[in-house]
Design a protein around this motif. Structure first.
Motif, PDB file in Angstrom:
ATOM      1  N   ASP A   9       0.826  -1.206   0.000  1.00  0.00           N
ATOM      2  CA  ASP A   9       0.000   0.000   0.000  1.00  0.00           C
ATOM      3  C   ASP A   9       0.860   1.255   0.000  1.00  0.00           C
ATOM      4  O   ASP A   9       0.592   2.194  -0.740  1.00  0.00           O
ATOM      5  CB  ASP A   9      -0.923   0.029   1.217  1.00  0.00           C
ATOM      6  CG  ASP A   9      -2.190  -0.782   1.018  1.00  0.00           C
ATOM      7  OD1 ASP A   9      -2.331  -1.421  -0.038  1.00  0.00           O
ATOM      8  OD2 ASP A   9      -3.035  -0.759   1.923  1.00  0.00           O
ATOM      9  N   SER A  10       1.886   1.255   0.822  1.00  0.00           N
ATOM     10  CA  SER A  10       2.774   2.411   0.926  1.00  0.00           C
ATOM     11  C   SER A  10       3.485   2.662  -0.403  1.00  0.00           C
ATOM     12  O   SER A  10       3.587   3.803  -0.855  1.00  0.00           O
ATOM     13  CB  SER A  10       3.793   2.160   2.039  1.00  0.00           C
ATOM     14  OG  SER A  10       4.684   3.231   2.125  1.00  0.00           O
ATOM     15  N   VAL A  13       0.942   4.090  -2.894  1.00  0.00           N
ATOM     16  CA  VAL A  13       0.678   5.499  -2.611  1.00  0.00           C
ATOM     17  C   VAL A  13       1.839   6.351  -3.112  1.00  0.00           C
ATOM     18  O   VAL A  13       1.631   7.370  -3.783  1.00  0.00           O
ATOM     19  CB  VAL A  13       0.426   5.735  -1.097  1.00  0.00           C
ATOM     20  CG1 VAL A  13       0.405   7.222  -0.774  1.00  0.00           C
ATOM     21  CG2 VAL A  13      -0.876   5.085  -0.672  1.00  0.00           C
ATOM     22  N   ARG A  23      -2.796  13.050  -2.528  1.00  0.00           N
ATOM     23  CA  ARG A  23      -2.565  12.152  -1.408  1.00  0.00           C
ATOM     24  C   ARG A  23      -3.838  11.434  -0.969  1.00  0.00           C
ATOM     25  O   ARG A  23      -3.830  10.208  -0.811  1.00  0.00           O
ATOM     26  CB  ARG A  23      -1.933  12.940  -0.251  1.00  0.00           C
ATOM     27  CG  ARG A  23      -1.508  12.107   0.947  1.00  0.00           C
ATOM     28  CD  ARG A  23      -0.796  13.019   1.963  1.00  0.00           C
ATOM     29  NE  ARG A  23      -1.235  12.852   3.311  1.00  0.00           N
ATOM     30  CZ  ARG A  23      -2.420  13.163   3.835  1.00  0.00           C
ATOM     31  NH1 ARG A  23      -3.346  13.702   3.096  1.00  0.00           N
ATOM     32  NH2 ARG A  23      -2.711  12.957   5.095  1.00  0.00           N
ATOM     33  N   LYS A  27      -4.150   7.352  -1.329  1.00  0.00           N
ATOM     34  CA  LYS A  27      -4.347   6.504  -0.150  1.00  0.00           C
ATOM     35  C   LYS A  27      -5.663   5.737  -0.227  1.00  0.00           C
ATOM     36  O   LYS A  27      -5.736   4.572   0.154  1.00  0.00           O
ATOM     37  CB  LYS A  27      -4.284   7.337   1.122  1.00  0.00           C
ATOM     38  CG  LYS A  27      -2.883   7.771   1.464  1.00  0.00           C
ATOM     39  CD  LYS A  27      -2.837   8.441   2.829  1.00  0.00           C
ATOM     40  CE  LYS A  27      -1.391   8.513   3.294  1.00  0.00           C
ATOM     41  NZ  LYS A  27      -1.274   8.481   4.731  1.00  0.00           N
ATOM     42  N   THR A  28      -6.693   6.381  -0.735  1.00  0.00           N
ATOM     43  CA  THR A  28      -7.997   5.727  -0.859  1.00  0.00           C
ATOM     44  C   THR A  28      -7.933   4.608  -1.893  1.00  0.00           C
ATOM     45  O   THR A  28      -8.456   3.513  -1.665  1.00  0.00           O
ATOM     46  CB  THR A  28      -9.086   6.753  -1.216  1.00  0.00           C
ATOM     47  OG1 THR A  28      -9.126   7.749  -0.181  1.00  0.00           O
ATOM     48  CG2 THR A  28     -10.450   6.105  -1.335  1.00  0.00           C
ATOM     49  N   CYS A  31      -6.278   1.628  -0.402  1.00  0.00           N
ATOM     50  CA  CYS A  31      -7.186   0.906   0.506  1.00  0.00           C
ATOM     51  C   CYS A  31      -8.173   0.031  -0.260  1.00  0.00           C
ATOM     52  O   CYS A  31      -8.478  -1.083   0.160  1.00  0.00           O
ATOM     53  CB  CYS A  31      -7.967   1.892   1.366  1.00  0.00           C
ATOM     54  SG  CYS A  31      -7.010   2.692   2.647  1.00  0.00           S
ATOM     55  N   SER A  47      -5.996   4.338   6.354  1.00  0.00           N
ATOM     56  CA  SER A  47      -5.188   5.248   5.538  1.00  0.00           C
ATOM     57  C   SER A  47      -4.599   6.412   6.328  1.00  0.00           C
ATOM     58  O   SER A  47      -3.666   7.065   5.879  1.00  0.00           O
ATOM     59  CB  SER A  47      -6.037   5.825   4.403  1.00  0.00           C
ATOM     60  OG  SER A  47      -7.028   6.695   4.923  1.00  0.00           O
TER      61      SER A  47
END
Length: 120
Positions: A9-10, A13, A23, A27-28, A31, A47
């Motif tokens: 995930d990181s 992003v 951002r 992040k969404t 997720c 998030s």
């Protein structure tokens, strides 16, 4: 959440941010990328976004027709319904669309540079 999942995930992003995706949207998307249906609250918690940021991201995703929104009344019947969000477009298609937008933007920039060269 597993460490590998958080790392993925990181990284997602970070890469989306490098493509000039905001951002909250980045992040969404991270997720929602596994295809699960999530509530706004669960997106906030995983998030680190605040509720207004999630709403802004959802507006962007909705305007691109990338999510489906489902409402469910609370058990006690009081308060606003709970909203559930789910991607309706696979991440690879979303990435293709982002790529198309960037390529089109770059073409426009190159056309403008050529026009500048002509008039200078």
């Amino acid at each position: 959440m597993s460490e590998q999942y958080i790392s993925k995930d990181s990284e997602m992003v970070d890469l989306l941010r490098k493509l000039d995706i905001s951002r909250p949207v980045a992040k969404t998307l991270a997720c929602l990328s596994d295809g699960k249906e999530l509530t706004s609250h669960s997106i906030e918690m995983s998030s680190g976004l605040r509720q207004p940021e999630v709403s802004i991201a959802m507006r962007y995703l909705k305007n691109n027709n990338w999510i489906e929104i489902r409402e469910e009344k609370r058990d006690n019947g009081k308060g606003r319904p709970v909203k559930f969000y789910k991607l309706t477009v696979p991440m690879d298609k979303i990435i293709e669309k982002i790529e198309e937008n960037i390529l089109e933007e770059r073409k426009m920039i190159l056309r403008n540079i050529e026009e500048l060269k002509k008039i200078s």
